[in-house]
Design a protein around this motif. Structure first.
Motif, PDB file in Angstrom:
ATOM      1  N   LYS A  83       0.842  -1.201   0.000  1.00 17.91           N
ATOM      2  CA  LYS A  83       0.000   0.000   0.000  1.00 17.91           C
ATOM      3  C   LYS A  83       0.877   1.251   0.000  1.00 17.91           C
ATOM      4  O   LYS A  83       0.530   2.277  -0.556  1.00 17.91           O
ATOM      5  CB  LYS A  83      -0.893   0.000   1.245  1.00 17.91           C
ATOM      6  N   LYS A  85       3.750   1.320  -1.354  1.00 23.49           N
ATOM      7  CA  LYS A  85       4.696   1.091  -2.448  1.00 23.49           C
ATOM      8  C   LYS A  85       6.090   0.770  -1.921  1.00 23.49           C
ATOM      9  O   LYS A  85       7.098   1.130  -2.516  1.00 23.49           O
ATOM     10  CB  LYS A  85       4.733   2.276  -3.417  1.00 23.49           C
ATOM     11  N   ILE A 214      -6.464  -0.110   6.964  1.00 24.25           N
ATOM     12  CA  ILE A 214      -6.158   0.586   5.712  1.00 24.25           C
ATOM     13  C   ILE A 214      -7.281   1.543   5.318  1.00 24.25           C
ATOM     14  O   ILE A 214      -7.027   2.662   4.879  1.00 24.25           O
ATOM     15  CB  ILE A 214      -5.884  -0.437   4.580  1.00 24.25           C
ATOM     16  N   ASN A 215      -8.534   1.128   5.521  1.00 23.66           N
ATOM     17  CA  ASN A 215      -9.638   1.917   4.986  1.00 23.66           C
ATOM     18  C   ASN A 215     -10.290   2.877   5.977  1.00 23.66           C
ATOM     19  O   ASN A 215     -10.942   3.819   5.569  1.00 23.66           O
ATOM     20  CB  ASN A 215     -10.705   0.977   4.423  1.00 23.66           C
ATOM     21  N   TYR A 221      -4.655   5.638   6.346  1.00 25.49           N
ATOM     22  CA  TYR A 221      -4.799   6.605   5.254  1.00 25.49           C
ATOM     23  C   TYR A 221      -3.440   7.212   4.919  1.00 25.49           C
ATOM     24  O   TYR A 221      -3.090   7.373   3.743  1.00 25.49           O
ATOM     25  CB  TYR A 221      -5.792   7.702   5.674  1.00 25.49           C
ATOM     26  N   THR A 224      -1.413   4.996   2.680  1.00 28.55           N
ATOM     27  CA  THR A 224      -1.834   5.083   1.280  1.00 28.55           C
ATOM     28  C   THR A 224      -1.306   6.362   0.644  1.00 28.55           C
ATOM     29  O   THR A 224      -0.836   6.348  -0.503  1.00 28.55           O
ATOM     30  CB  THR A 224      -3.375   5.061   1.193  1.00 28.55           C
ATOM     31  N   GLY A 227       2.261   6.098  -0.178  1.00 29.89           N
ATOM     32  CA  GLY A 227       2.413   5.227  -1.337  1.00 29.89           C
ATOM     33  C   GLY A 227       2.072   5.925  -2.637  1.00 29.89           C
ATOM     34  O   GLY A 227       2.734   5.743  -3.649  1.00 29.89           O
ATOM     35  N   GLU A 228       1.032   6.761  -2.606  1.00 32.34           N
ATOM     36  CA  GLU A 228       0.609   7.437  -3.835  1.00 32.34           C
ATOM     37  C   GLU A 228       1.614   8.500  -4.241  1.00 32.34           C
ATOM     38  O   GLU A 228       2.006   8.611  -5.401  1.00 32.34           O
ATOM     39  CB  GLU A 228      -0.771   8.082  -3.633  1.00 32.34           C
ATOM     40  N   THR A 247       4.846   1.198   9.429  1.00 27.50           N
ATOM     41  CA  THR A 247       4.216   0.282   8.477  1.00 27.50           C
ATOM     42  C   THR A 247       5.023  -1.003   8.337  1.00 27.50           C
ATOM     43  O   THR A 247       4.465  -2.103   8.315  1.00 27.50           O
ATOM     44  CB  THR A 247       4.095   0.946   7.097  1.00 27.50           C
ATOM     45  N   ASN A 292      -6.517  -5.408  -1.710  1.00 26.72           N
ATOM     46  CA  ASN A 292      -7.730  -5.331  -0.908  1.00 26.72           C
ATOM     47  C   ASN A 292      -7.755  -6.539   0.033  1.00 26.72           C
ATOM     48  O   ASN A 292      -7.738  -7.684  -0.412  1.00 26.72           O
ATOM     49  CB  ASN A 292      -8.954  -5.341  -1.841  1.00 26.72           C
TER      50      ASN A 292
END
Lengths: 357, 308
Positions: A83, A85, A214-215, A221, A224, A227-228, A247, A292
């Motif tokens: 997540k 990366k 994660i969600n 958050y 994520t 990672g983005e 993480t 997921n």
């Protein structure tokens, strides 16, 4: 290439995504059948035996479940890292270190009451797996060191180290020269619930926890976001270094726990082959489930069927269990290839010209 | 002592082929983590071809073809279909290892025919083999080893002295700039990924044809990963890759040597050394400031002209 046009797709209907995926998996199974045929076996007989070997009867279903448990837990660990990366391909090593720490507790503190001993073993394995992932994480956070090769090398270091223990300092003095670590006492072995060790309950809990983490949590958050885009994360005031380190402690911790479960419930001792490629298979399952956690649960069950089916081939048809690895590889090749058709529209120039006219 | 160093060359040769193969691949901007799988495919196909035909040339050709086909899958997925390089490479390893074990079932424990083994017996090179020490170590080897020396030399000349080699480096360094200057980026990537894969296949075949000419399941045993690491160790230079391959090859047999000299060291601890050394090199290389020691600038980054 001249007659083919490729353009990015912006929107793609949901049923189209499902269709492309299913098509990719069907094609991969057909292709696997061709390879099996080319190597001189009847693919239908092989597939039939695999399904029978994994699902035919209570004992075989239990065997499949025993393979699903480590795969699910390791996959959760890999998902958390991916997540962000952070390409953690060190699951194998983290499993080994977790198993080693749990074994240390099991072999040296066997006088403790069973529940306490098992909890201590689990904690030790989480810490050891987490620390083994922490090493590449801190170098990534502080220096930007490439984690792919780093985590990979740590796999081999962990496996060689456990081999060293098995052949050297931890060798069972009563095994008459045979290089093995002493068996655990009954107190260090996980109890069964409905015929399968308690690890399956732990696996289900971890799937739910990972999904919520994660969600639905702030920390998840942040993972994520890092990672983005590292830049976005920095702009948003996220402490990137701490996110990377936390993480990876979680990721490695879950892999480590897998090691404890395998050592305690399956091997009942420490062996250098205990990680059994789960660390690598988890990369496949994590990728196939698009990171997921809930989807991964079902993908892992399918893969456990594949692994158990492969193992049964060894006994019944004298085909090495590695055939399951090959089929896994083929399925992933096709799924990787199919991603392209989800992201890009492929058209033919001729048709486009007609449309314009 | 010369005997030990001659054995070091034999232990390092499979690494040498795979490392040069991966080096060429990475110079094109593609990190192929499938080396382990490619070596296994090369090992099994080379062995089966040699076992069935008794012809050493066909054995080598089988290994080359296996490596080339394996890396073609990788090339098609990462270059044309733009898949993630790391995951595709890992998948190739999974596939290759599984394929090799499966394909090798029927020849398990079989021994290569004498006609193949004879082809790989030691050949002393006139004059050169008479040089004290050096001759015994480097020039009293089999043809496969000599071929390895030639590959290193060719790779060096290609990368540094030819126009195509320069174009290749441009592709790996900065794909859009290479494309803008008229270099066919995808063609360069395909060719070098496939040649790289063929070399990995040969590296694997050395293990099953020469080192121990009997088929056994775990013949490659992690050497593919060492080769990936060696590329970083060598900072993408063929000459350094050769030194690295022989150093790491030496480490892999050092434990047994020390034990035979009466020094008690666990081979399993020594087996850790190449991996520990690689970790240290990966860390150091992130701190390196010398521009010529850096990885190709476009490594692992996909390039699509349409996305510009």
């Amino acid at each position: 290439m001249k007659f083919i046009t490729i353009s990015r797709r912006d929107d793609i209907p949901r049923n189209r995504i499902v269709l492309i995926r299913i098509l990719a998996i069907l094609l991969s199974i057909a292709f696997a059948g061709i390879v099996i045929m080319a190597l001189g076996y009847n693919p239908l007989a092989v597939f039939r035996q695999m399904i029978k070997g994994a699902l035919g009867g209570k004992i075989r279903l239990q065997q499949t479940a025993l393979k699903a448990v480590p795969l699910i837990i390791t996959t959760m660990g890999i998902i958390v890292a991916f997540k962000m990366k952070f390409w953690n391909i060190g699951g194998e090593g983290q499993i080994m270190m977790g198993a080693m720490a749990a074994s240390f507790v099991a072999l040296n503190y066997s006088h403790l009451p069973k529940t306490l001993l098992l909890i201590l073993m689990a904690l030790a394995s989480i810490v050891a797996g987490g620390l083994w992932a922490f090493i590449p994480a801190i170098f990534k956070a502080k220096l930007g060191t490439n984690e792919t090769i780093f985590t990979l090398m740590l796999n081999y270091i962990a496996i060689k180290f456990v081999t060293f223990l098995q052949y050297g300092p931890w060798k069972d003095p009563t095994s008459q020269g045979y290089p093995k670590v002493p068996d655990f006492t009954a107190k260090a072995i996980l109890p069964n619930v409905f015929g399968v060790h308690i690890g399956w309950i732990i696996a289900i809990i971890l799937v739910i926890v990972t999904y919520i983490f994660i969600n639905h949590t702030k920390k998840g958050y942040e993972v994520t976001v890092v990672g983005e885009s590292v830049d976005t994360a920095r702009y948003a005031g996220i402490n990137i270094q701490s996110v990377i380190i936390v993480t990876m402690l979680i990721s490695g911790g879950m892999c480590g726990l897998t090691g404890m479960i395998q050592a305690s419930a399956i091997e009942k001792t420490l062996t250098a082959s205990l990680s059994a490629n789960y660390g690598f298979s988890a990369i496949t399952t994590a990728w196939l489930s698009r990171l997921n956690a809930v989807a991964a649960f079902f993908v892992c069950i399918c893969f456990a069927i594949l692994l158990q089916g492969g193992a049964s081939l060894q006994i019944t048809m004298n085909i090495p269990a590695a055939v399951a690895d090959m089929i896994q590889g083929i399925i992933l090749f096709f799924v990787l290839g199919s991603e392209f058709f989800l992201q890009y529209k492929v058209g033919f120039r001729k048709r486009l010209a007609k449309e314009e006219a | 002592m010369g005997g030990f160093f001659a054995a070091v060359i034999i232990a390092g040769t499979p690494l040498l082929f795979a490392t040069i193969g991966e080096l060429l691949t990475q110079k094109a901007g593609n990190m192929n983590l499938g080396v382990e799988g490619l070596m296994m495919m090369g090992a099994v196909c080379g062995f089966i071809a040699g076992f069935k035909t008794g012809n050493a040339g066909l054995a080598l050709l089988g290994a080359i073809a296996a490596g080339a086909v394996g890396s073609l899958i990788y090339a098609f997925l990462t270059i044309t279909l733009r898949a993630n390089q790391q995951v595709t490479g890992l998948t190739l390893t999974m596939f290759g290892v599984g394929f090799a074990k499966f394909a090798g079932t029927n020849v398990m424990g079989s021994v290569l025919p004498a006609s193949v083994k004879a082809f790989f017996t030691k050949i002393e090179i006139p004059l050169l083999s008479k040089i004290p020490y050096i001759g015994e170590i480097f020039f009293s080897q089999d043809v496969f080893v000599y071929f390895g020396y030639i590959i290193v030399l060719l790779a060096y000349l290609y990368l540094n002295k030819t126009k195509n080699g320069l174009n290749l480096r441009a592709v790996g360094e900065n794909a859009p700039a290479a494309d803008a200057s008229g270099i066919s980026v995808n063609l360069y990537k395909y060719i070098h990924v496939i040649i790289g894969g063929a070399l990995c296949g040969l590296g694997g075949a050395y293990l099953s044809l020469v080192t121990i000419p009997v088929w056994q399941e775990n013949v490659v045993a992690g050497r593919g990963w060492i080769a990936v690491a060696l590329v970083i160790f060598a900072s993408w230079k063929p000459g350094k890759a050769m030194v690295g391959a022989f150093v790491f090859g030496g480490l892999s047999i050092l434990g047994f040597r020390l034990q035979s000299m009466g020094i008690q060291v666990s081979q399993y601890l020594i087996d850790m050394l190449p991996y520990v050394a690689t970790v240290i090199i990966v860390i150091i290389s992130t701190r390196k400031n010398r521009k010529e020691d850096m990885p190709p600038g476009w490594l692992t980054l996909p390039y699509f002209r349409e996305d510009r």
